[in-house]
Motif scaffolding. Structure first.
Motif, PDB file in Angstrom:
ATOM      1  N   THR A 177      27.594  -6.046   6.908  1.00 22.64           N
ATOM      2  CA  THR A 177      27.600  -6.087   8.708  1.00 22.64           C
ATOM      3  C   THR A 177      27.356  -6.412   9.250  1.00 22.64           C
ATOM      4  O   THR A 177      27.069  -7.064  10.271  1.00 22.64           O
ATOM      5  CB  THR A 177      28.177  -4.588   9.117  1.00 22.64           C
ATOM      6  N   SER A 178      25.841  -6.500   9.134  1.00 22.31           N
ATOM      7  CA  SER A 178      25.165  -7.361   9.626  1.00 22.31           C
ATOM      8  C   SER A 178      23.510  -8.379   8.902  1.00 22.31           C
ATOM      9  O   SER A 178      24.040  -8.447   7.790  1.00 22.31           O
ATOM     10  CB  SER A 178      24.128  -6.292  10.492  1.00 22.31           C
ATOM     11  N   LEU A 179      23.091  -9.040   9.042  1.00 20.13           N
ATOM     12  CA  LEU A 179      22.053 -10.096   8.354  1.00 20.13           C
ATOM     13  C   LEU A 179      20.881  -9.425   7.846  1.00 20.13           C
ATOM     14  O   LEU A 179      20.845  -9.592   6.659  1.00 20.13           O
ATOM     15  CB  LEU A 179      21.379 -10.713   9.797  1.00 20.13           C
ATOM     16  N   VAL A 216      14.012 -10.491  10.179  1.00 21.34           N
ATOM     17  CA  VAL A 216      14.056 -10.509   8.441  1.00 21.34           C
ATOM     18  C   VAL A 216      13.515 -11.600   8.262  1.00 21.34           C
ATOM     19  O   VAL A 216      13.772 -11.923   6.738  1.00 21.34           O
ATOM     20  CB  VAL A 216      15.598  -9.818   8.075  1.00 21.34           C
ATOM     21  N   MET A 217      14.217 -12.764   8.468  1.00 22.85           N
ATOM     22  CA  MET A 217      13.980 -14.156   8.074  1.00 22.85           C
ATOM     23  C   MET A 217      12.254 -13.805   7.528  1.00 22.85           C
ATOM     24  O   MET A 217      11.773 -15.112   6.614  1.00 22.85           O
ATOM     25  CB  MET A 217      14.391 -15.331   8.552  1.00 22.85           C
ATOM     26  N   VAL A 218      11.712 -13.614   8.707  1.00 21.10           N
ATOM     27  CA  VAL A 218      10.329 -13.723   8.789  1.00 21.10           C
ATOM     28  C   VAL A 218      10.045 -12.721   6.863  1.00 21.10           C
ATOM     29  O   VAL A 218       9.000 -13.837   5.888  1.00 21.10           O
ATOM     30  CB  VAL A 218       9.472 -13.224   9.537  1.00 21.10           C
ATOM     31  N   TRP A 219      10.197 -11.945   6.628  1.00 19.05           N
ATOM     32  CA  TRP A 219       9.573 -11.205   5.785  1.00 19.05           C
ATOM     33  C   TRP A 219      10.327 -11.988   3.982  1.00 19.05           C
ATOM     34  O   TRP A 219      10.119 -11.652   2.763  1.00 19.05           O
ATOM     35  CB  TRP A 219      10.656  -9.743   5.781  1.00 19.05           C
ATOM     36  N   ALA A 279      21.378  -5.951   7.045  1.00 16.19           N
ATOM     37  CA  ALA A 279      21.915  -5.598   5.954  1.00 16.19           C
ATOM     38  C   ALA A 279      22.184  -6.567   4.954  1.00 16.19           C
ATOM     39  O   ALA A 279      21.826  -5.760   3.581  1.00 16.19           O
ATOM     40  CB  ALA A 279      23.015  -4.619   6.245  1.00 16.19           C
ATOM     41  N   PHE A 280      22.073  -7.934   4.862  1.00 15.91           N
ATOM     42  CA  PHE A 280      22.437  -9.142   3.940  1.00 15.91           C
ATOM     43  C   PHE A 280      21.184  -9.348   3.193  1.00 15.91           C
ATOM     44  O   PHE A 280      21.247  -8.976   1.931  1.00 15.91           O
ATOM     45  CB  PHE A 280      23.213 -10.193   4.360  1.00 15.91           C
ATOM     46  N   PHE A 281      20.572  -9.383   4.323  1.00 16.43           N
ATOM     47  CA  PHE A 281      19.194  -9.444   3.384  1.00 16.43           C
ATOM     48  C   PHE A 281      18.064  -8.161   2.549  1.00 16.43           C
ATOM     49  O   PHE A 281      17.868  -9.094   1.561  1.00 16.43           O
ATOM     50  CB  PHE A 281      18.100 -10.153   4.258  1.00 16.43           C
ATOM     51  N   HIS A 282      18.416  -7.229   3.229  1.00 19.29           N
ATOM     52  CA  HIS A 282      17.952  -6.084   2.648  1.00 19.29           C
ATOM     53  C   HIS A 282      18.947  -6.054   1.420  1.00 19.29           C
ATOM     54  O   HIS A 282      17.636  -4.886   0.096  1.00 19.29           O
ATOM     55  CB  HIS A 282      18.293  -4.719   3.065  1.00 19.29           C
ATOM     56  N   ARG A 283      20.220  -6.202   0.651  1.00 15.37           N
ATOM     57  CA  ARG A 283      20.621  -6.157   0.004  1.00 15.37           C
ATOM     58  C   ARG A 283      19.611  -7.504  -1.439  1.00 15.37           C
ATOM     59  O   ARG A 283      19.278  -7.124  -2.197  1.00 15.37           O
ATOM     60  CB  ARG A 283      22.140  -6.742  -0.542  1.00 15.37           C
ATOM     61  N   ARG A 284      19.841  -8.353  -0.512  1.00 13.69           N
ATOM     62  CA  ARG A 284      18.711  -9.162  -1.834  1.00 13.69           C
ATOM     63  C   ARG A 284      17.644  -9.401  -2.143  1.00 13.69           C
ATOM     64  O   ARG A 284      17.089  -9.406  -2.716  1.00 13.69           O
ATOM     65  CB  ARG A 284      19.283 -10.261  -0.860  1.00 13.69           C
ATOM     66  N   PHE A 285      16.926  -8.540  -0.488  1.00 15.86           N
ATOM     67  CA  PHE A 285      15.853  -8.239  -1.032  1.00 15.86           C
ATOM     68  C   PHE A 285      15.484  -7.425  -2.671  1.00 15.86           C
ATOM     69  O   PHE A 285      14.722  -7.788  -3.419  1.00 15.86           O
ATOM     70  CB  PHE A 285      15.076  -7.558  -0.478  1.00 15.86           C
ATOM     71  N   VAL A 286      16.738  -6.461  -2.523  1.00 14.26           N
ATOM     72  CA  VAL A 286      16.563  -5.234  -3.633  1.00 14.26           C
ATOM     73  C   VAL A 286      16.973  -6.517  -4.969  1.00 14.26           C
ATOM     74  O   VAL A 286      16.485  -5.859  -6.164  1.00 14.26           O
ATOM     75  CB  VAL A 286      17.169  -4.204  -3.716  1.00 14.26           C
TER      76      VAL A 286
END
Length: 371
Positions: free
Chosen positions: A105-107, A211-214, A109-116
């Motif tokens: 639903t958000s950018l 989140v893009m920095v991380w 959350a999208f990148f948190h999934r990709r991090f995992v």
């Protein structure tokens, strides 16, 4: 009765000529054309260890030669590297394609999934590499981690020297950015007076929440270097590939992992030719950086070195060649930095700076013969 003499037409039994005096006989692996790598070389086992008064030099993972992992076929090493590259990208789409999860639903959350997903793929690559190389047979955990370049010795050298060496390429970029910062220091974006320290503190606070920095400075450098350098290079070494071939060919797997950007740009509505041009420039940049990262990993034997170089390159982007504001100072700095980089490339990455003991070999993996 005496044995009948052989006539002139009968084949004579071939006898192996004795070796000439003073001439050393090459090992069978060298006669077959295969280079004695870390996995199939017996030279390190036959040479007795040097006598040293300090036992601490013998205890470091780079100084002591652990039991060499078993050799693997070259085709198997290449296939394993290709599978790791494909899985690193494919697992990013697993939440929606395989697990059938709803779209994020958000950018954030999208990148948190990709991090995992990136963490899972990296862990799987490490386990697969350890199984193929027989790392589990090593008695000491520090020696097992040293196969992947994860070491605690010479950590300061592995961080500072490659970081300063990589910074030379961005000498022009530093001059251009410092010039822009000096002209805008004292005011914020709205023209309100603010000190440089306060402006830097605001920037750091905003960056930590981005989140893009991380993604660009933490997750991507650590996971990509762990998979594409720490896992693939030992596999290719044990597959019998030469050092130069590994440095120049291993970035192919690294660049293939960025082909998904073409699909993502096309989904965002970007023109196909424009997307192809953007991805082509990215692939060229990743190949060049892959050469440098593989070179750093092989020369230093420490995973931290390509990681800090990766972070700096992500922060700086492409080097700045010229700027109209600085009146040629940026071009001069870029030229001087580039010349200094190539002059210091081999001396600054000498394996003697990053290893306590080399045992007649200039590489952490017991393979390299560079001086």
């Amino acid at each position: 009765a005496p044995a009948p003499l052989l006539n002139s037409t009968s084949p004579r039994p071939r006898r192996r000529a004795p070796p000439l005096p003073g001439r050393k006989q090459r090992p069978r692996s060298a006669r077959r054309g295969r280079s004695p790598g870390p996995c199939n070389s017996t030279a390190a086992k036959s040479v007795p260890p040097r006598k040293t008064s300090s036992p601490e030099l013998m205890a470091t993972p780079a100084g002591s030669h652990p039991a060499s992992p078993p050799a693997i076929p070259g085709k198997a090493a290449v296939a394993a590297c290709a599978a790791m590259a494909v899985s690193y990208v494919a697992v990013l789409y697993a939440p929606t394609l395989l697990l059938r999860l709803p779209p994020a639903t958000s950018l954030r959350a999208f990148f948190h999934r990709r991090f995992v997903c990136a963490a899972v793929s990296s862990a799987a690559s490490v386990l697969a590499t350890a199984a193929l190389l027989g790392v589990w047979s090593l008695s000491d955990s520090s020696k097992a981690l040293a196969v992947f370049g994860i070491r605690s010795d010479h950590l300061l050298e592995a961080v500072v020297v490659p970081l300063l060496l990589t910074s030379l390429v961005y000498a022009g970029s530093f001059v251009a950015r410092l010039w822009a910062m000096s002209s805008s220091c004292g005011t914020d974006d709205d023209g309100v007076g603010v000190s440089c320290t306060e402006k830097l503190a605001r920037w750091m606070q905003t960056s930590l929440q981005d989140v893009m920095v991380w993604r660009n400075y933490v997750v991507a450098p650590f996971t990509e270097e762990l998979v594409f350098r720490a896992c693939m290079i030992p596999l290719l070494l044990c597959g019998g590939f030469k050092m130069y071939n590994i440095i120049f060919l291993s970035p192919i797997f690294f660049s293939l992992a960025h082909l998904n950007h073409l699909f993502e740009l096309h989904q965002q509505g970007c023109n196909f030719m424009r997307s192809l041009l953007i991805v082509g420039v990215q692939l060229g940049y990743t190949v060049i950086f892959g050469w440098y990262a593989a070179f750093l990993f092989i020369r230093t034997g420490n995973l931290v070195s390509p990681i800090v170089a990766h972070i700096l390159c992500n922060m700086m982007g492409l080097p700045v060649f010229s700027s109209q504001r600085t009146r040629g100072l940026t071009s001069l700095a870029f030229l001087a930095g580039s010349v200094s980089f190539f002059c210091l490339l081999f001396p600054a990455t000498s394996p003697k700076l990053y290893n306590a003991r080399l045992d007649g070999c200039s590489c952490w993996h017991g393979y390299c013969r560079w001086s």
